[in-house]
Enzyme design. Structure first.
Site, mmCIF file in Angstrom:
data_model
loop_
_atom_site.group_PDB
_atom_site.id
_atom_site.type_symbol
_atom_site.label_atom_id
_atom_site.label_comp_id
_atom_site.label_asym_id
_atom_site.label_seq_id
_atom_site.Cartn_x
_atom_site.Cartn_y
_atom_site.Cartn_z
ATOM 1 N N ASP A 71 6.593 32.369 103.923
ATOM 2 C CA ASP A 71 7.496 32.771 104.998
ATOM 3 C C ASP A 71 7.866 34.245 104.819
ATOM 4 O O ASP A 71 8.348 34.639 103.757
ATOM 5 C CB ASP A 71 8.765 31.913 104.960
ATOM 6 C CG ASP A 71 9.631 32.121 106.197
ATOM 7 O OD1 ASP A 71 9.152 32.757 107.154
ATOM 8 O OD2 ASP A 71 10.773 31.641 106.199
ATOM 9 N N THR B 42 -12.802 35.626 101.735
ATOM 10 C CA THR B 42 -13.706 36.256 102.697
ATOM 11 C C THR B 42 -13.119 37.566 103.212
ATOM 12 O O THR B 42 -13.549 38.068 104.252
ATOM 13 C CB THR B 42 -13.958 35.310 103.893
ATOM 14 O OG1 THR B 42 -12.692 34.909 104.446
ATOM 15 C CG2 THR B 42 -14.733 34.070 103.465
ATOM 16 N N ARG C 268 -11.507 40.822 101.047
ATOM 17 C CA ARG C 268 -11.881 42.039 100.329
ATOM 18 C C ARG C 268 -12.165 41.705 98.875
ATOM 19 O O ARG C 268 -11.432 40.949 98.241
ATOM 20 C CB ARG C 268 -10.758 43.086 100.411
ATOM 21 C CG ARG C 268 -10.489 43.588 101.819
ATOM 22 C CD ARG C 268 -11.619 44.460 102.342
ATOM 23 N NE ARG C 268 -11.380 44.900 103.714
ATOM 24 C CZ ARG C 268 -11.885 44.310 104.780
ATOM 25 N NH1 ARG C 268 -12.654 43.248 104.651
ATOM 26 N NH2 ARG C 268 -11.629 44.777 105.990
ATOM 27 N N GLU D 133 -20.088 45.700 95.544
ATOM 28 C CA GLU D 133 -21.269 45.148 96.207
ATOM 29 C C GLU D 133 -22.088 46.289 96.800
ATOM 30 O O GLU D 133 -21.552 47.364 97.085
ATOM 31 C CB GLU D 133 -20.859 44.155 97.287
ATOM 32 C CG GLU D 133 -19.994 44.725 98.390
ATOM 33 C CD GLU D 133 -19.494 43.657 99.340
ATOM 34 O OE1 GLU D 133 -19.786 43.780 100.546
ATOM 35 O OE2 GLU D 133 -18.823 42.703 98.905
ATOM 36 N N HIS E 262 -21.593 38.893 102.126
ATOM 37 C CA HIS E 262 -20.671 39.643 102.995
ATOM 38 C C HIS E 262 -21.134 39.566 104.451
ATOM 39 O O HIS E 262 -21.346 40.587 105.117
ATOM 40 C CB HIS E 262 -20.545 41.092 102.540
ATOM 41 C CG HIS E 262 -19.283 41.743 103.034
ATOM 42 N ND1 HIS E 262 -18.701 42.813 102.411
ATOM 43 C CD2 HIS E 262 -18.477 41.465 104.107
ATOM 44 C CE1 HIS E 262 -17.604 43.179 103.068
ATOM 45 N NE2 HIS E 262 -17.461 42.377 104.103
ATOM 46 N N ILE E 263 -21.250 38.337 104.928
ATOM 47 C CA ILE E 263 -21.767 38.084 106.275
ATOM 48 C C ILE E 263 -20.714 37.442 107.178
ATOM 49 O O ILE E 263 -21.041 36.959 108.263
ATOM 50 C CB ILE E 263 -23.014 37.172 106.218
ATOM 51 C CG1 ILE E 263 -22.683 35.851 105.500
ATOM 52 C CG2 ILE E 263 -24.174 37.889 105.537
ATOM 53 C CD1 ILE E 263 -23.759 34.792 105.629
ATOM 54 N N GLY E 264 -19.447 37.453 106.740
ATOM 55 C CA GLY E 264 -18.416 36.751 107.489
ATOM 56 C C GLY E 264 -18.375 37.101 108.957
ATOM 57 O O GLY E 264 -18.239 36.228 109.818
ATOM 58 N N ALA E 265 -18.492 38.369 109.279
ATOM 59 C CA ALA E 265 -18.398 38.814 110.673
ATOM 60 C C ALA E 265 -19.759 38.942 111.344
ATOM 61 O O ALA E 265 -19.840 39.413 112.479
ATOM 62 C CB ALA E 265 -17.670 40.154 110.736
#
Length: 324
Positions: A169, A233, A235, A263, A286-289
């Site tokens: 919170d 996912t 940094r 990386e 590093h393919i999240g996006a």
């Protein structure tokens, strides 16, 4: 304007800018010295993961706008940009769904050992007994660090799997965000320690800042219960990698990663990472996006930034002291 795209970018979006009489160059291979050499006549630079350093900006006398085709701007020297009156803008939230999808994929893969199942079958081995030991996800408790667009997207998907979702919170959270959190059914706790105490899954969706760098350190990890799952996912520099390796060996912590320290800055190359090789880690590159849907959405956001800049407005600026 003269616009340089120094990373991959949908050609259809580039064509829209060309139709509006902008001079556009799509050169995703540029980086380092080659990028610096290409900057003298550039007014707008668009990048994804390519680094933009203070040294590169020295020769960029006409550069007035750098657009990060994504949310984080940690690969751009924003302080140097301020000194040269260069606006740095990003495109937040457009790839949130893609990153959350991958984060959930990593979580499910860990629970059901999906990559190991595939490897075993492709190797001609049948081991149903070994792979029938999953705990399952229903009723488990996930703590989400960072309730931005991606964190909320992750919460939505986790709740769809009947996972109880918790977050810290924050008194400074905007009222609109509070309504979103309440509508989703995210439970709020007082602080980080409370989140660690109640949850056996922790998912990270925070930017790289002085406060978040190395937040997953030895002290943090010592508080985790054995068998806790960590998903990162966001940094790579959030995690003290040697400390994580040590606690994985001692507590059987399970980890899903899409980002790492040091990386490669290129699409292909060697990557020697003790963390990525660890048997308790399921990792991706590093393919999240990196989905077509996300790339189209981000491209639209980049065009919005450029169109606004053309008309004298600066939107999504991360170095707002420009012009002051």
């Amino acid at each position: 304007m003269n616009i340089l795209f120094a990373d991959k970018f949908p050609e259809a979006a580039v064509d829209q800018l060309i139709a509006q009489q902008h001079e556009c160059l799509l050169s995703p291979e540029l980086g380092g010295d080659s990028l610096a050499a290409a900057l003298p006549d550039v007014e707008v630079l668009v990048v994804r993961s390519t680094q933009v350093t203070a040294e590169m900006m020295v020769s960029a006398e006409r550069l007035r706008l750098i657009v990060r085709a994504g949310s984080g701007t940690n690969t751009i020297d924003t302080l140097a940009a301020v000194k040269r009156d260069i606006a740095v803008c990003n495109v937040p939230g457009r790839n949130a769904a893609a990153v959350a999808e991958l984060a959930m994929g990593l979580l499910i893969s860990i629970d059901r050992k999906i990559p190991d199942n595939v490897f075993s079958l492709r190797a001609g081995r049948w081991n149903k007994k070994f792979f029938s030991t999953s705990k399952g996800l229903v009723g488990r408790r996930m703590g989400i660090f960072g309730l931005g667009a991606t964190g909320l997207a992750m919460a939505q998907r986790a709740i769809g799997f009947e996972i109880e979702v918790y977050a810290i919170d924050r008194p400074d959270r905007f009222e609109e965000k509070r309504r979103q959190v309440e509508k989703l059914g995210v439970k709020l706790v007082a602080d980080q320690d409370s989140l660690i105490d109640v949850c056996d899954i922790l998912s990270f969706h925070v930017p790289a800042t002085d406060q978040t760098r190395n937040m997953v350190n030895a002290k943090f990890l010592a508080k985790l219960s054995p068998g806790t799952i960590i998903i990162n996912t966001s940094r790579g520099d959030l995690i003290d990698e040697p400390a994580l390796i040590e606690v994985m060996d001692k507590k059987d912590i399970l980890v899903g990663l899409d980002v790492y320290r040091n990386e490669p800055g290129t699409a292909q190359g060697e990557f020697d990472s003790a963390l990525a090789r660890h048997p308790n880690v399921y990792g991706t590159h590093h393919i999240g996006a990196s989905t077509k849907q996300a790339q189209i959405a981000v491209a639209a956001g980049v065009l919005d930034v450029i169109h606004a800049f053309t008309s004298g407005q600066i939107i999504n600026c991360v170095n707002p002291s420009i012009g002051q």
